[in-house]
Design a protein around this motif. Structure first.
Motif: not given
Length: 501
Positions: A345-360, A59-65
């Motif tokens: 459980x490979x969450x490190x990058x995901x936590x960045x992504x969700x924090x970005x979503x909350x920031x927006x 979803x992150x990559x899709x948002x950026x196109x």
């Protein structure tokens, strides 16, 4: 126009967190009066060992196109359908936590409840055979999901990526700079605070340059240059639940075709990761220093590499937990500056992504609304706690007692929500998802059952359904999955055809 709009957002630090933030803000603020600047120094290394992800990254990559095939090629990525856990329940046992559901629900009751009922009736069976992702992992197959036929067995395919974190940061840097993000090379020597508000007002670089900003995003890693060293925010230590505090990482040569999953193998005092990329294999040992020395950890890692080492060992120290405030004043911490959850459980990058979503959602202007900041911190903490609970489950639901570390894990007191989840599953085979939980029902099912928690009963409503009918439906699902996986290309064939790096 809002007279309080931010003039300049300053990101401190590059790496994955910094350039993900820069790419997202550069994309969304392109054409606006708000400038985005990132400061990093090539002399300061990044941790760069988090190479595995979970499905929401799509979803992150899709948002950026971003074109997915290009992304996979540029980062030497492979596809990931799940995580294999070896020796966690007990020595010699393994299971796969898949991305995606088990079977399919029928008569408004979850598939797994029927499977539990059938199992309790004596029809012993392999739960994991009813996951298309698990079967694809076992046979090293991969394909993308079907999007125009919801009844297709391929419609439920869910996947993520395994990639070279340094190449991913470089890929996002090019993207962000194309969107107008300014990169400044340099080390920060001093941080100036406003005497009245206590907010960060400017950053002084070693070369004498001063960088002013309205809003600062701290991606400086464990040290938390702004959030901790300057603002003294404080840190919540979670080692009583997650005792591992060290890691040693080392890439090695690829010796076989990459598999479409990450592997986590339980070791004497922690666990070892194995992440297959197109050009090499990433490896690391996460461990507890109370039970294992740094030298012995590195020796264990070296002894369990598939191929020849490709770099020196990278030793890391960390404290699992989080800043007491993720957003403090005009500084928001992102990535390792915000907190650390081991990459089990490979969450490190995901936590960045969700924090970005909350920031927006809570994007500020110069007034920095306290209610927005409080809401951001509350929701971020909830997410960290859910990840923490899921990681604690792996260490505590185990029969391992063969080393002091694993005997210590038996003494860990479960957080309340985790204790409740485990009790509901053990006593009645029930799993209830929390709102905005990263991990859904299938994930909790895979890990709880995979690590030996067996339900004592199932949904009473199923008792009216004849076992013969349940057996027929479940076997039909199994046959459908078997046929679907048989017709999939191998993981390596798919990469070769679509996105070879």
């Amino acid at each position: 126009m809002n007279p309080h709009l931010l003039d300049r957002v300053v990101i401190v630090g590059g790496g994955t967190a910094g350039w993900m933030t820069a790419a997202a803000l550069g994309h969304l603020l392109e054409g606006s009066p708000t400038r985005v600047t990132l400061i990093e120094s090539e002399a300061i290394g990044t941790v760069g060992v988090g190479e595995a992800t979970i499905p929401p990254i799509i979803a992150f990559n899709t948002m950026l196109g971003i074109d997915e095939d290009e992304f996979v090629r540029e980062t030497n990525a492979t596809f990931k359908l799940g995580i294999e856990f070896v020796d966690w329940k007990e020595l010699g046992h393994s299971y796969i936590h898949p991305f995606g559901d088990f079977g399919r629900d029928f008569d408004s009751i979850p598939f797994y409840q029927y499977w539990i009922h059938r199992n309790l009736a004596g029809e012993k069976d392999d739960l994991f055979a009813y996951s298309l992702m698990v079967e694809a992992c076992r046979r090293e197959k991969f394909r993308r999901p079907v999007t125009d036929r919801p009844q297709s067995a391929y419609a439920g395919i869910n996947y993520a990526f395994q990639f070279d974190a340094s190449l991913y940061a470089a890929f996002l840097r090019r993207f962000a700079e194309d969107k107008g993000v300014e990169r400044i090379e340099g080390k920060i020597s001093d941080v100036s605070l406003d005497g009245e508000s206590g907010h960060v007002s400017s950053l002084e670089l070693e070369n004498g340059k001063s960088v002013e900003g309205d809003f600062f995003i701290d991606c400086s890693g464990f040290r938390g240059l702004l959030i901790e060293q300057s603002l003294k925010t404080g840190y919540e230590d979670w080692r009583k639940w997650l005792p591992c505090d060290r890691a040693v990482a080392m890439p090695c040569e690829k010796i076989a075709d990459p598999i479409p999953y990450t592997r986590a193998t339980a070791r004497e005092a922690g666990w070892q990761w194995r992440i297959p990329l197109q050009h090499r294999t990433g490896n690391g040992y996460v461990y507890c220093s109370e039970f294992l020395s740094d030298d012995d950890a590195e020796a264990t890692l070296r002894a369990n590499l598939d191929g020849e080492p490709m770099a020196d060992a990278n030793r890391l120290r960390f404290t699992t937990g989080h800043r007491k405030e993720f957003w403090n004043g005009n500084v928001l911490a992102m990535g390792l500056a915000a907190g650390f959850m081991e990459p089990l459980e490979s969450t490190s990058i995901h936590l960045v992504q969700t924090s970005l979503a909350r920031l927006l959602t809570h994007f500020p202007d110069k007034r920095f609304n306290e209610a927005d900041i409080e809401a951001f911190n509350r929701r971020t903490l909830f997410e960290y706690e859910r990840v923490r609970d899921f990681l604690v489950l792996h260490y505590t639901a185990t029969n391992r007692d063969d080393t002091p570390f694993w005997r210590h894990c038996h003494s860990i007191e479960l957080p309340f929500d985790l204790e409740r989840r485990v009790a509901q599953f053990r006593e009645g085979g029930r799993i209830f998802e929390e709102s905005n939980d990263i991990f859904g029902t299938a994930s909790w099912l895979a890990v709880m059952y995979g690590q030996g928690i067996e339900p004592q009963s199932s949904n009473p409503l199923i008792s009216k359904v004849p076992i013969a009918k349940i057996d027929s439906v479940i076997r039909g699902i199994g046959a459908t999955i078997d046929n679907a996986v048989s017709e999939m290309p191998t993981h390596s064939e798919f990469i070769e055809s679509h996105c070879k790096g």
